[in-house]
Design an enzyme around this catalytic site. Structure first.
Site, PDB file in Angstrom:
ATOM      1  N   LYS A  62       1.628 -10.111   2.433  1.00 55.88           N
ATOM      2  CA  LYS A  62       0.395  -9.333   2.692  1.00 55.88           C
ATOM      3  C   LYS A  62      -1.071 -10.136   2.942  1.00 55.88           C
ATOM      4  O   LYS A  62      -0.611  -9.813   4.215  1.00 55.88           O
ATOM      5  CB  LYS A  62       0.203  -8.560   0.705  1.00 55.88           C
ATOM      6  CG  LYS A  62       1.165  -7.941   0.360  1.00 55.88           C
ATOM      7  CD  LYS A  62       0.784  -7.212  -0.902  1.00 55.88           C
ATOM      8  CE  LYS A  62       1.946  -6.275  -1.103  1.00 55.88           C
ATOM      9  NZ  LYS A  62       1.566  -6.407  -2.715  1.00 55.88           N
ATOM     10  N   GLN A 106      -1.373  -7.770  -8.278  1.00 54.57           N
ATOM     11  CA  GLN A 106       0.571  -7.990  -7.705  1.00 54.57           C
ATOM     12  C   GLN A 106       1.055  -7.580  -9.220  1.00 54.57           C
ATOM     13  O   GLN A 106       0.750  -8.253 -10.683  1.00 54.57           O
ATOM     14  CB  GLN A 106       0.975  -9.307  -7.702  1.00 54.57           C
ATOM     15  CG  GLN A 106       2.445  -9.071  -7.246  1.00 54.57           C
ATOM     16  CD  GLN A 106       2.800  -8.345  -6.134  1.00 54.57           C
ATOM     17  OE1 GLN A 106       2.038  -8.036  -5.002  1.00 54.57           O
ATOM     18  NE2 GLN A 106       3.121  -7.154  -6.197  1.00 54.57           N
ATOM     19  N   ASP A 129      -4.213  -0.671  -3.765  1.00 58.18           N
ATOM     20  CA  ASP A 129      -3.621  -0.205  -4.230  1.00 58.18           C
ATOM     21  C   ASP A 129      -3.492   0.960  -4.752  1.00 58.18           C
ATOM     22  O   ASP A 129      -2.558   2.062  -5.306  1.00 58.18           O
ATOM     23  CB  ASP A 129      -2.789  -1.136  -5.257  1.00 58.18           C
ATOM     24  CG  ASP A 129      -1.239  -1.364  -4.737  1.00 58.18           C
ATOM     25  OD1 ASP A 129      -1.048  -1.513  -3.878  1.00 58.18           O
ATOM     26  OD2 ASP A 129      -1.392  -2.980  -5.487  1.00 58.18           O
TER      27      ASP A 129
END
Ligand SMILES: NC(=O)c1ccc[n+]([C@@H]2O[C@H](COP(=O)([O-])OP(=O)(O)OC[C@H]3O[C@@H](n4cnc5c(N)ncnc54)[C@H](OP(=O)(O)O)[C@@H]3O)[C@@H](O)[C@H]2O)c1
Length: 302
Positions: A62, A106, A129
């Site tokens: 990422k 994460q 997200d």
């Protein structure tokens, strides 16, 4: 429209890698405009708690992609034994950092840290997200700017390969917050007739045989069989499963039995190289959207 390649038995193979590369090019061009026109450089912050090797690879990819597109990338590696208060303090600092437009924590987190507490604190405008309750609610209301990355990638592939899906029967197998639920909302917003299935669903093969768009996000290798596929259907395989390939080796397969499904499908995503390939590109798209919105600018056409 991309000219689809053909599998030996006729199904078009949906090339997520090519679509993701094209999306990254559009993002890079829009980022250049944001920089030169408004002096804004999109910033993406990743937070990784612990040192799970797979998560480390994801987060590194990422960061690399962000930098390749001209973003600023910030990475915070925190010890596996970090307290919830320490992680929340990091999220609060990033919420207030004007150079950071997108924050990605994460998941999964170590057990001493409640994911719900992290998502509660995360600024929804920086929630790239799209996991906060605010962004999930906006999606249901049809007003979301930030949409969960893999479902957003699925919709881009459907637009490219299936065109207008209004009135089609779509079956989504799996009801996770990360994929199944937002995927169903997006399909509904595109005027498909949507059915959601899960582990308690009865007669799943029958339901699948009625689906013009069959989406599998289950986490069970090769679970969906070829004879569940309606002839000509578009099959989106979200699963990522590592299985024994013999000789001490492993390989990645999806939730769909690809070899039998492609004999009946009209179009199908391979694993890897299908919808999964779109996820990181869509994360970057969200970061660019977040940067534009935080500056009060119009959304870039991507
Ligand atoms: N970047 C990507 O490409 C990406 C992104 C997200 C997910 N994935 C992959 O997609 C898969 C699913 O992940 P997820 O996080 O969306 O889901 P998840 O949280 O792992 O949940 C699995 C879902 O499948 C359903 N399910 C389990 N067994 C079933 C059965 N026998 N029949 C019908 N439904 C069944 C479960 O039903 P219940 O709710 O009833 O338990 C649940 O809704 C995983 O392989 C994951 O790695 C890939």
């Amino acid at each position: 429209m991309t000219a689809p390649s053909s599998a030996p038995f006729g199904a078009k193979v949906i090339d997520g890698k090519a679509s993701a590369a094209a999306l990254r090019q559009r993002i890079a061009a829009a980022t250049e405009q944001l920089k030169s026109g408004h002096g804004i450089t999109p910033g993406l912050a990743t937070v990784l708690v612990g040192n799970d090797p797979a998560s480390e690879v994801y987060v590194r990819n990422k960061g690399k992609t962000a930098e390749a597109l001209g973003f600023r990338s910030f990475h915070y590696a925190m010890a596996a034994e970090s307290s919830e208060a320490e992680v929340l303090a990091r999220v609060a600092a990033l919420n207030h950092d004007p150079a950071v437009h997108g924050i990605l924590v994460q998941l999964p987190l170590p057990s001493q840290i409640r994911e719900a507490a992290v998502l509660e604190l995360l600024d929804p405008r920086k929630d790239v997200d799209a996991l906060t309750a605010t962004n999930a609610g906006l999606l249901v209301s049809g007003r979301a700017d930030l949409v969960s990355c893999t479902p957003a990638g699925m919709m881009l592939l459907l637009k490219e390969y299936a065109g207008d899906i209004a009135g089609m029967n779509a079956l989504v197998i799996g009801r996770s917050l990360l994929f199944g639920k937002p995927a169903a909302q997006l399909l509904l917003a595109a005027n498909a007739t949507v059915t959601m299935a899960h582990s308690k669903t009865r007669d799943l093969p029958d339901l699948a045989r009625r689906a013009d768009i069959l989406v599998a996000a289950i986490g069970r290798p090769l679970f969906v069989k070829g004879d569940w596929v309606k002839p000509g259907a578009t099959v989106i395989d979200v699963g990522i499963n590592r299985i024994d390939a013999g000789g001490g080796k492993t390989r990645i397969v999806g939730d769909v039995d690809y070899d039998s499904a492609r004999e009946r499908a009209g179009a199908i995503t391979p694993v890897p190289g299908g919808v999964g390939a779109m996820t990181i590109a869509c994360l970057m798209r969200n970061t660019l959207i977040a940067a534009s919105l935080q500056a009060g600018l119009q959304l870039p056409a991507l």
